[in-house]
Design a protein around this motif. Structure first.
Motif, PDB file in Angstrom:
ATOM      1  N   THR A 290     -16.265  25.003 -63.298  1.00  0.00           N
ATOM      2  CA  THR A 290     -15.096  24.286 -63.804  1.00  0.00           C
ATOM      3  C   THR A 290     -14.076  24.161 -62.693  1.00  0.00           C
TER       4      THR A 290
ATOM      5  N   SER B  95     -10.528  22.195 -61.632  1.00  0.00           N
ATOM      6  CA  SER B  95      -9.430  21.313 -62.057  1.00  0.00           C
ATOM      7  C   SER B  95      -8.156  21.734 -61.361  1.00  0.00           C
TER       8      SER B  95
ATOM      9  N   ILE C 267     -21.037  20.759 -64.271  1.00  0.00           N
ATOM     10  CA  ILE C 267     -19.650  20.830 -63.815  1.00  0.00           C
ATOM     11  C   ILE C 267     -18.687  20.172 -64.799  1.00  0.00           C
TER      12      ILE C 267
ATOM     13  N   SER D 293     -13.988  17.169 -61.093  1.00  0.00           N
ATOM     14  CA  SER D 293     -15.387  16.713 -61.124  1.00  0.00           C
ATOM     15  C   SER D 293     -15.462  15.186 -61.110  1.00  0.00           C
TER      16      SER D 293
ATOM     17  N   ILE E 121     -17.660  14.778 -54.415  1.00  0.00           N
ATOM     18  CA  ILE E 121     -18.288  15.956 -55.022  1.00  0.00           C
ATOM     19  C   ILE E 121     -19.522  15.525 -55.823  1.00  0.00           C
ATOM     20  N   ARG E 122     -19.367  14.445 -56.565  1.00  0.00           N
ATOM     21  CA  ARG E 122     -20.508  13.950 -57.357  1.00  0.00           C
ATOM     22  C   ARG E 122     -21.695  13.603 -56.451  1.00  0.00           C
TER      23      ARG E 122
ATOM     24  N   LEU F  91     -23.311  16.768 -55.096  1.00  0.00           N
ATOM     25  CA  LEU F  91     -24.124  17.429 -56.123  1.00  0.00           C
ATOM     26  C   LEU F  91     -25.463  16.705 -56.281  1.00  0.00           C
TER      27      LEU F  91
ATOM     28  N   THR G  38     -28.218  18.612 -61.741  1.00  0.00           N
ATOM     29  CA  THR G  38     -26.791  18.669 -62.063  1.00  0.00           C
ATOM     30  C   THR G  38     -26.459  17.879 -63.322  1.00  0.00           C
TER      31      THR G  38
ATOM     32  N   VAL H 160     -23.060  16.255 -65.395  1.00  0.00           N
ATOM     33  CA  VAL H 160     -21.625  15.927 -65.397  1.00  0.00           C
ATOM     34  C   VAL H 160     -21.335  15.237 -66.726  1.00  0.00           C
TER      35      VAL H 160
ATOM     36  N   THR I 270     -14.184  15.699 -69.380  1.00  0.00           N
ATOM     37  CA  THR I 270     -14.083  16.647 -68.258  1.00  0.00           C
ATOM     38  C   THR I 270     -12.642  17.089 -68.013  1.00  0.00           C
TER      39      THR I 270
END
Ligand code: KG4
Ligand code: ZN
Length: 340
Positions: free
Chosen positions: A140, A142, A274, A279, A284-285, A288, A299, A301, A307
């Motif tokens: 997580t 944020s 995630i 996210s 980052i995506r 991953l 992964t 999402v 999210t």
């Protein structure tokens, strides 16, 4: 009452978003969020103002969630609410409202841990989104949280890594502040980073043992770097903004991916789910996804609206706990530092 026909209202008020959602079995019927724009002027959330805005927003937000779901409050089977962690003044508004509503309707009350909810948001029924199989690694990320959690079942979770200072979103936001970008800076840095060279500037990665994170040193390193460079060239930021953003984002992604690699190695678990506002970051995506080929992990999402802070994730936990017969009573209190 058939298990196939359960309506639950979820209420979220842990930080600066007042949110309410209705879930019917595992499917979201409505997901309403009132964002508090007032904090933008301050470059961060002001707790006192957040609490006041929740008081103004909570009744219209809940009523809109019921209207959008096309049900009345009398059709609800339970009220789920965020008990913590979060800002006490904010949590108190949602908690008190949920308790009163459940009492008035004479239906069960379900207390929800906000951090568990970020992870269990993956179990909302949503076309095109796969649910992770147990056990999996939840991460997580944020503006308020950075946690790696080993998830063995819906309610068996263990925090195996977390930040010892700033959250990853703060690293984005505070870097953005140094660069004179708006708040929240995460999405702006993400956009500018796409146009820049991620290897142009190097920032030292923090050395933190195990699966814990630290982001405050990175922020200081960026501050000193910018101070030094602008002394030599007052136009340094504007001339290099895309490269600076790309380099900051690249460093943050490396920090996250390094820890995920370690987490999969330590636990032997290769499913990674995630959540949290960060996210949304395209870098980052991508990292991953690349890891699926490079490191053999899978992964997950969730849909974007599940999210960031939202009440749909509170409602799904409410539903899962309802099926599990786990309820709170009227003496339950908000808990700012509630642990997973
Ligand atoms: O989950 P969230 O909406 O609220 C909480 O903090 O709980 O997350 C907000 C955070 C902010 O720090 C924001 O800058 C960051 O998420 N964020 C992003 C992106 N979109 C939102 N950070 C990096 N890239 C993004 N695209
Ligand atoms: Zn959150």
């Amino acid at each position: 009452m058939s298990e196939q026909n359960i309506y639950i209202l979820g209420i979220e008020s842990s930080c600066d978003d007042t949110a309410a959602a209705v879930i019917h079995n595992g499917k979201i019927l409505s997901n309403v969020i009132a964002n508090q724009k007032i904090h933008e002027a301050y470059g961060g959330v002001v707790p006192e103002l957040a609490s006041r805005a929740h008081q103004q927003n909570i009744v219209p937000v809940v009523s809109q969630a019921l209207t959008k779901a096309n049900i009345t409050k009398n059709q609800l089977h339970a009220i789920a609410f965020t008990r913590g962690p979060g800002l006490m003044g904010s949590l108190l508004v949602g908690t008190s409202f949920a308790k009163s509503l459940a009492y008035g309707l004479n239906i069960p009350l379900v207390d929800v841990n906000h951090m568990q909810a970020h992870i269990l948001a993956h179990f909302i029924d949503e076309e095109g989104f796969n649910k992770p199989p147990f056990p999996f690694i939840g991460m997580t990320i944020s503006g308020g949280h950075t946690q790696i959690v080993k998830v063995s079942s819906f309610f068996d979770m263990e925090v195996i890594g977390e930040t010892i200072d700033d959250a990853v979103g703060e690293a984005f936001d505070k870097s953005g502040k140094i660069l004179g970008l708006g708040y929240p800076a995460g999405p702006i840095i993400d956009k500018l980073a796409k146009l820049g060279n991620p290897k142009k500037f190097q920032f030292t990665k923090p050395k933190v043992d195990g699966l814990n994170f630290s982001f405050s040193g990175l922020k200081t390193a960026i501050l000193y770097f910018i101070q030094t460079e602008t002394k030599a060239n007052p136009n340094f930021i504007e001339e290099n903004l895309n490269d600076i953003c790309a380099s900051i984002q690249y460093t943050i992604i490396e920090i996250l991916i390094d820890k995920l690699k370690l987490a999969t190695k330590k636990t032997g678990i290769k499913h990674i789910a995630i959540g949290g506002g960060v996210s949304a970051n395209s870098g980052i995506r991508q990292a991953l996804k690349d890891g699926e080929h490079k490191f053999g992990w899978t992964t997950y999402v969730p849909k974007f609206e599940f999210t960031t802070d939202n009440a749909a994730m509170i409602a799904i936990v409410g539903y899962l706990k309802f099926l599990d017969n786990t309820f709170a009573n009227q003496s339950v209190t908000a808990s700012a530092r509630l642990k997973i």
